[in-house]
Enzyme design. Structure first.
Site, PDB file in Angstrom:
ATOM      1  N   ASP A 155       0.863  -1.185   0.000  1.00  0.00           N
ATOM      2  CA  ASP A 155       0.000   0.000   0.000  1.00  0.00           C
ATOM      3  C   ASP A 155       0.900   1.236   0.000  1.00  0.00           C
ATOM      4  OD1 ASP A 155      -1.740  -2.123   0.565  1.00  0.00           O
ATOM      5  OD2 ASP A 155      -3.069  -0.854   1.763  1.00  0.00           O
ATOM      6  N   LYS A 218      -6.908   3.461  -3.258  1.00  0.00           N
ATOM      7  CA  LYS A 218      -7.358   3.431  -1.856  1.00  0.00           C
ATOM      8  C   LYS A 218      -7.603   4.858  -1.399  1.00  0.00           C
ATOM      9  CE  LYS A 218      -5.400   2.005   2.634  1.00  0.00           C
ATOM     10  NZ  LYS A 218      -4.297   1.273   3.290  1.00  0.00           N
ATOM     11  N   LYS A 254     -10.345   0.321  -2.502  1.00  0.00           N
ATOM     12  CA  LYS A 254     -10.221   0.061  -1.059  1.00  0.00           C
ATOM     13  C   LYS A 254     -10.507   1.328  -0.255  1.00  0.00           C
ATOM     14  CE  LYS A 254      -6.966  -1.396   2.556  1.00  0.00           C
ATOM     15  NZ  LYS A 254      -5.617  -1.920   2.868  1.00  0.00           N
TER      16      LYS A 254
END
Length: 318
Positions: A155, A218, A254
């Site tokens: 991430d 995300k 996400k």
């Protein structure tokens, strides 16, 4: 995980044309939030679906090998065995989608999951999380170290300065370098939407991140004042949809930060089903970044099975 998004050349013409209708976005978000959620056994089924999409996360300064191990064991058995048996789901392999930790804790997570005989993916935040304000070489090295320790998902956080000032080519180049450093590990790109200012900026940053080869986009690090909100999510999933229609490549989504209740998880699933369709309702294209959400979902499953609400101390800790 799904097939990788290979990315495309940077299309600045597409990026420069972007305009987001704020009122329409807010109205659509209001519709999503007003949707009725399922009840009884249908609610239990959707909540178990939500569990399988959770990236069970610990990103605290006091993380130790022991609480990472506890997190991993919870990820492997997220709902108490007797509760799953009551609804005939004990043998269906219900686990969370992944565990998510700091780079320094990746080796601990990999070791704990191996000891538990689990092949659950380990995700690591990287690139100067949460601010992304460290030198580029340091951020790249952080990615490489996390991958070498066994992380299969990374991430990354974008450099918000580049997005806010409209330096899209520089942002594209940086994300491409992160993608290269990830190797075979899937890359989720955190936009930190609370610091991008406008919906138009969020859409543009989403597009550039996908063009640079992000496998997921995300919302947030969870450390900003504004995290995952429904209006921003609509902007991001519309960008995902437009990118898919233009290139044929599916990119995951996400939301993360502030998602704490079972009710919220149902709304997130509804949003994805409405906006992107059933193909995205799987862990390879949809994740929920959360640390405390699982405890509330387990309480709701307990209530479905027994008719009573459990005290938090009656359920294993995440």
């Amino acid at each position: 995980m799904s097939a990788r998004n290979p990315g495309t050349k940077l299309d600045l013409q597409w990026v420069s044309k972007v305009r987001v209708n704020t009122q329409a976005v807010l109205k659509r978000a209001q519709q999503i939030q007003g949707m009725k959620t399922p009840k009884k056994q249908w609610q239990a089924a959707w909540l178990l679906k939500a569990v399988t999409c959770i990236d069970l996360t610990t990103l605290a300064g006091d993380d130790t090998p022991s609480n990472v191990q506890r997190l991993c064991l919870k990820a492997v058995q997220p709902i108490r065995y007797d509760l799953l048996k009551s609804i005939d789901m004990h043998d269906k392999g219900v686990t969370t989608a992944a565990v998510c930790v700091y780079p320094a804790r990746v080796a601990d997570a990999v070791k704990s999951l191996k000891a538990a005989n689990s092949s659950l993916p380990v995700a690591s935040v990287a690139t100067g999380f949460p601010a992304g304000q460290t030198p580029l070489e340091t951020r790249l090295q952080e990615v490489r170290l996390a991958v070498s320790d066994g992380a299969t998902e990374i991430d990354i956080v974008i450099n918000r300065t580049l997005a806010i000032t409209g330096q899209w080519e520089a942002l594209y180049d940086e994300i491409c370098q992160f993608r290269s450093a990830c190797g075979d590990a899937h890359m989720k790109t955190i936009l930190a939407i609370g610091e991008l200012g406008t919906f138009t900026n969020v859409y543009k940053a989403s597009l550039v991140a996908m063009m640079a080869g992000s496998d997921f986009i995300k919302t947030s690090t969870g450390k900003e004042t504004v995290n995952a909100t429904y209006p921003v999510a609509i902007v991001m999933v519309r960008a995902i949809r437009d990118y898919y229609l233009s290139t044929g490549h599916k990119v995951g989504f996400k939301p993360a930060g502030g998602i704490r209740t079972a009710q919220e998880s149902l709304l997130w699933l509804a949003l994805i089903k409405e906006e992107l369709g059933d193909d995205w309702l799987h862990p390879h294209l949809f994740r929920l970044g959360a640390s405390s959400l699982l405890a509330d979902i387990e309480r709701q499953i307990y209530h479905h099975v027994t008719g009573q609400y459990a005290a938090y101390h009656e359920l294993p800790m995440a």
